[in-house]
Design an enzyme around this catalytic site. Structure first.
Site, mmCIF file in Angstrom:
data_model
loop_
_atom_site.group_PDB
_atom_site.id
_atom_site.type_symbol
_atom_site.label_atom_id
_atom_site.label_comp_id
_atom_site.label_asym_id
_atom_site.label_seq_id
_atom_site.Cartn_x
_atom_site.Cartn_y
_atom_site.Cartn_z
ATOM 1 N N ASN A 222 0.847 -1.206 0.000
ATOM 2 C CA ASN A 222 0.000 0.000 0.000
ATOM 3 C C ASN A 222 0.874 1.244 0.000
ATOM 4 O O ASN A 222 2.097 1.155 0.009
ATOM 5 C CB ASN A 222 -0.958 -0.028 1.195
ATOM 6 N N ASP B 190 -4.508 -6.274 4.626
ATOM 7 C CA ASP B 190 -5.483 -7.191 5.215
ATOM 8 C C ASP B 190 -5.458 -8.580 4.582
ATOM 9 O O ASP B 190 -5.930 -9.538 5.173
ATOM 10 C CB ASP B 190 -6.896 -6.585 5.071
ATOM 11 N N PHE C 185 -4.514 3.025 15.111
ATOM 12 C CA PHE C 185 -4.850 4.044 14.117
ATOM 13 C C PHE C 185 -6.006 3.531 13.268
ATOM 14 O O PHE C 185 -6.175 2.318 13.107
ATOM 15 C CB PHE C 185 -3.641 4.345 13.222
HETATM 16 N N1 CTP Z 1 -4.074 -3.524 11.874
HETATM 17 C C1 CTP Z 1 -3.341 -4.612 12.293
HETATM 18 N N2 CTP Z 1 -3.385 -5.774 11.560
HETATM 19 C C2 CTP Z 1 -4.133 -5.861 10.454
HETATM 20 C C3 CTP Z 1 -4.899 -4.755 10.014
HETATM 21 C C4 CTP Z 1 -4.845 -3.585 10.742
HETATM 22 O O1 CTP Z 1 -2.642 -4.521 13.301
HETATM 23 N N3 CTP Z 1 -4.142 -6.997 9.776
HETATM 24 C C5 CTP Z 1 -4.054 -2.306 12.683
HETATM 25 C C6 CTP Z 1 -3.443 -1.078 12.024
HETATM 26 O O2 CTP Z 1 -2.045 -1.000 12.312
HETATM 27 C C7 CTP Z 1 -4.192 0.066 12.663
HETATM 28 C C8 CTP Z 1 -5.563 -0.536 12.955
HETATM 29 O O3 CTP Z 1 -5.385 -1.945 12.963
HETATM 30 O O4 CTP Z 1 -3.617 0.464 13.898
HETATM 31 C C9 CTP Z 1 -6.659 -0.185 11.983
HETATM 32 O O5 CTP Z 1 -6.235 -0.438 10.674
HETATM 33 P P1 CTP Z 1 -7.178 -0.160 9.443
HETATM 34 O O6 CTP Z 1 -6.479 -0.568 8.190
HETATM 35 O O7 CTP Z 1 -7.742 1.235 9.559
HETATM 36 O O8 CTP Z 1 -8.427 -1.102 9.757
HETATM 37 P P2 CTP Z 1 -8.703 -2.620 9.524
HETATM 38 O O9 CTP Z 1 -8.726 -3.290 10.868
HETATM 39 O O10 CTP Z 1 -7.798 -3.208 8.499
HETATM 40 O O11 CTP Z 1 -10.213 -2.569 9.008
HETATM 41 P P3 CTP Z 1 -10.776 -2.096 7.582
HETATM 42 O O12 CTP Z 1 -9.751 -2.472 6.550
HETATM 43 O O13 CTP Z 1 -12.012 -2.875 7.474
HETATM 44 O O14 CTP Z 1 -11.013 -0.614 7.666
#
Ligand code: CTP
Length: 401
Positions: free
Chosen positions: A208, A277, A326
């Protein structure tokens, strides 16, 4: 860091490294500080005072008997200073200051100095290691003066060892650190930053746009406020902030192992990384060919969900550990952020809208809203990521104290 309104006193003594302090002066000026330079007579043999005078836009303090006519210029300069840096500091200067000797403009000014002082010794290795010099440095340190250890390397006298003046950017960084309150002293902060990278085949990957700037700003700010900082970072093009322990990772699984591996040591965990993700179900051993087994013109990549690192930490963390996550959103900021705080068992979440100018992944600024489990909402204005980092740390310090 901006030093607008700050008065910096730069003392230059007679060492070959005096030339590096021209650049150091420029760094202070660029940051907005008002700088007054004092030189010993010996220093003027290495660099002309005119260079410092022009660049500092202030008269150089050389002699107690010249100048304003009031005869107290050194006292005025000392009382106005917010920070004093002596670079390079010779063995002679160190000895004199350690024993309270004031026999020129620089040493006399230094005795009147009440602000934080950073001394940067630079000399031949044998001189530096001489027991009398070391004892004098100890005396200065005991009196609250900060000493910056010299670098090791080839010296002007053609010998190799400790005694080189560190590079100007490093002295500047350590000097600026003295402006911060040490409200995180004794704490260990675990920060994750940057993107994750998931291999598809030996030449391709899923990732990303995260630049790592926000996480690196938090790591650097926490170090300057006295914390021990462990920074688990995905691939970024940033240098590790000074004094921070960086662990480099690529995939989500590697970040998971590094974060969980250091979790036991952490008092505060701030998870800024943009974790992918999904990852490919399998990594191809060889480069996927355009005209391979896939249908012509189409390709399907099967993905599987990655571990949620933050959620795992939220479930494992001790009650005396403070966890900040975050949330990068493109809409419904508050609803999604609060949902993530609940789902991942966070104490605080810093939410920002991505895709807006001045905010998000690659920008140097950010616009963040903080939510805590106790219901506190702080809407921070658009500001530099460094300022956002300090505002988040302020909120954490307030919450844990
Ligand atoms: N995060 C994590 N591990 C993942 C995905 C996210 O530790 N596999 C953490 C990120 O570092 C951040 C928080 O979760 O502190 C939120 O990440 P974000 O990408 O906004 O959300 P997601 O949990 O991935 O949800 P979505 O993609 O549905 O918005």
């Amino acid at each position: 860091m901006t030093l607008n309104g700050k008065h910096v006193f730069l003392g230059v003594t007679g060492g070959i490294a005096a030339y590096k302090c021209v650049e150091l002066l420029r760094l202070f000026k660029k940051a907005g500080a008002d700088v007054v330079v004092a030189m010993t007579r010996a220093a003027t043999r290495f660099v002309g005072p005119a260079t410092f005078e022009v660049l500092s836009e202030n008269p150089v303090l050389l002699d107690l008997w010249e100048g304003s006519g009031s005869g107290v210029a050194h006292i005025e300069v000392a009382s106005k200073s917010d920070l004093a840096v002596i670079a390079p500091a010779t063995a002679n200067f160190i000895g004199k200051l350690a024993h309270g000797i004031a026999d020129d403009a620089l040493t006399t000014t230094m005795l009147a100095m009440t602000c934080p002082v950073l001394i940067c010794p630079s000399m031949n290795t044998d001189m530096y290691q001489n027991i009398r010099v070391q004892k004098n440095l100890d005396l200065l340190e005991e009196s609250g003066i900060h000493i910056l250890d010299p670098d090791s390397g080839v010296l002007a006298c053609k010998t190799a060892g400790a005694g080189r003046l560190p590079e100007p950017w490093f002295i500047f960084d350590r000097a600026c650190a003295l402006f911060y309150k040490k409200d995180l002293k004794g704490k260990t902060i675990l920060v994750s930053a940057g993107p994750t990278v998931e291999a598809i085949d030996p030449v391709r990957f899923l990732s990303n746009h995260s630049s790592g700037k926000m996480g690196y700003a938090i790591a650097g700010a926490a170090e300057k406020r006295g914390a021990r900082v462990i920074l688990v970072s995905g691939p970024v093009s940033l240098d590790a902030p000074v004094g921070v322990e960086r662990v480099s990772v690529e995939s989500c699984d590697q970040m998971y192992d590094a974060m969980l591996g250091s979790l036991g040591q952490a008092d505060i965990i701030i998870k800024v990384a943009a974790v992918g993700d999904f990852k490919p179900v399998s990594v191809q051993a060889h480069k996927i060919k355009k005209n391979g087994e896939q249908d012509q013109g189409h390709m399907t990549l099967e993905l599987t969900q990655n571990k949620d690192i933050l959620k795992a930490i939220g479930l494992k963390k001790r009650t005396n550990q403070y966890l900040v996550g975050f949330a990068a959103e493109t809409r419904d900021l508050e609803t999604y952020a609060k949902g993530k705080m609940e789902k991942k068992h966070l104490d605080m979440i810093a939410a920002n809208i991505v895709g807006k100018s001045g905010s998000g992944f690659k920008a140097d600024t950010n616009k963040v809203k903080l939510f805590t489990r106790d219901g506190l909402v702080t809407d921070l204005p658009l500001m530099s990521k460094e300022k956002v980092a300090h505002a988040i740390l302020d909120a954490v310090v307030q919450a844990i104290s």
